[in-house]
Structure formats: C-alpha cells, structure tokens
Design a protein around this motif. Structure first.
Motif, mmCIF file in Angstrom:
data_model
loop_
_atom_site.group_PDB
_atom_site.id
_atom_site.type_symbol
_atom_site.label_atom_id
_atom_site.label_comp_id
_atom_site.label_asym_id
_atom_site.label_seq_id
_atom_site.Cartn_x
_atom_site.Cartn_y
_atom_site.Cartn_z
ATOM 1 N N SER A 10 0.813 -1.264 -0.139
ATOM 2 C CA SER A 10 -0.013 0.084 0.077
ATOM 3 C C SER A 10 0.762 1.067 0.090
ATOM 4 C CB SER A 10 -1.028 -0.057 1.295
ATOM 5 O OG SER A 10 -1.929 1.133 1.142
ATOM 6 N N TRP A 11 0.686 2.278 -0.872
ATOM 7 C CA TRP A 11 1.253 3.329 -1.132
ATOM 8 C C TRP A 11 0.241 4.715 -0.729
ATOM 9 C CZ3 TRP A 11 1.229 -0.660 -4.218
ATOM 10 C CH2 TRP A 11 2.639 -1.145 -4.393
ATOM 11 N N VAL A 12 0.967 5.824 -0.023
ATOM 12 C CA VAL A 12 0.142 6.963 -0.173
ATOM 13 C C VAL A 12 1.192 7.856 -0.971
ATOM 14 C CG1 VAL A 12 -0.352 9.123 0.976
ATOM 15 C CG2 VAL A 12 -0.709 6.935 1.986
ATOM 16 N N ASP A 28 -4.533 10.461 -1.891
ATOM 17 C CA ASP A 28 -4.252 9.485 -3.107
ATOM 18 C C ASP A 28 -3.417 8.251 -2.671
ATOM 19 O OD1 ASP A 28 -4.811 10.982 -5.308
ATOM 20 O OD2 ASP A 28 -3.365 12.361 -4.595
ATOM 21 N N ARG A 29 -4.359 6.985 -2.799
ATOM 22 C CA ARG A 29 -3.700 5.806 -2.323
ATOM 23 C C ARG A 29 -3.530 4.752 -3.261
ATOM 24 N NH1 ARG A 29 -7.493 3.203 0.513
ATOM 25 N NH2 ARG A 29 -9.045 4.651 -0.250
ATOM 26 N N VAL A 31 -3.116 0.721 -3.662
ATOM 27 C CA VAL A 31 -3.192 -0.628 -2.970
ATOM 28 C C VAL A 31 -3.103 -1.874 -3.814
ATOM 29 C CG1 VAL A 31 -4.689 -2.137 -1.544
ATOM 30 C CG2 VAL A 31 -4.642 0.482 -1.232
ATOM 31 N N VAL A 49 -11.543 2.913 5.285
ATOM 32 C CA VAL A 49 -10.778 4.142 5.183
ATOM 33 C C VAL A 49 -11.486 5.231 5.224
ATOM 34 C CG1 VAL A 49 -9.346 5.536 3.501
ATOM 35 C CG2 VAL A 49 -8.796 2.970 4.067
ATOM 36 N N ARG A 59 -10.897 11.405 -1.264
ATOM 37 C CA ARG A 59 -9.791 10.152 -1.396
ATOM 38 C C ARG A 59 -10.021 9.542 -2.686
ATOM 39 N NH1 ARG A 59 -14.284 9.333 1.195
ATOM 40 N NH2 ARG A 59 -15.286 7.452 0.902
ATOM 41 N N HIS A 61 -8.821 6.114 -4.557
ATOM 42 C CA HIS A 61 -8.382 4.948 -4.374
ATOM 43 C C HIS A 61 -8.069 3.936 -5.759
ATOM 44 C CE1 HIS A 61 -8.529 0.873 -2.140
ATOM 45 N NE2 HIS A 61 -9.087 0.440 -3.106
#
Length: 68
Positions: A10-12, A28-29, A31, A49, A59, A61
């Motif tokens: 998982s990244w932001v 911003d994510r 996954v 989330v 957000r 995703h």
C-alpha cells in the motif's frame, strides 16, 4: 487497519505524501491486494478508510493492476 485485509502493498502519494497538502487536497492511495483477495475485501477496505479519515474528505483509491 490494513492488517485486516489481504493487502500485498500500500502506498500514499501526491500532496499528502509530499507534506504540502492543503484543505482542498485529497488522499491518493495505491493498494496492491493479494491474489486471494475478493471484491468484498476491496469494498471493506474502502469503507474502513472512509470511516477513518471521514467521509467528508476526498480520497482516490487505486488498485494494481488496474492502473497498469
């Protein structure tokens, strides 16, 4: 929270990751779900989330490999 789901990574990214976010910024994510994950896992993660950061916050995703 992420430990409840079959997440590979998982990244932001974006302004939150850079530390220059403002009141109008979104989260911003990215996954990468594990191969054995289900659609219910994806929806559950997104719901959790949203609850964690508040539904009022925007957000984005994204999931791999859908963006590749």
């Amino acid at each position: 929270m992420l430990a409840r789901y079959p997440i590979g990574r998982s990244w932001v990214f974006g302004s939150v990751a850079r530390g220059d976010d403002g009141p109008d910024s979104n989260l911003d994510r990215l996954v990468e779900l594990a191969p054995d994950s289900s659609f219910a896992d994806s929806v559950g993660l997104e719901d959790d989330v949203a609850t964690l950061i508040g539904v009022c916050c925007r957000r984005d995703h994204h999931q791999r490999p859908g963006i590749e």
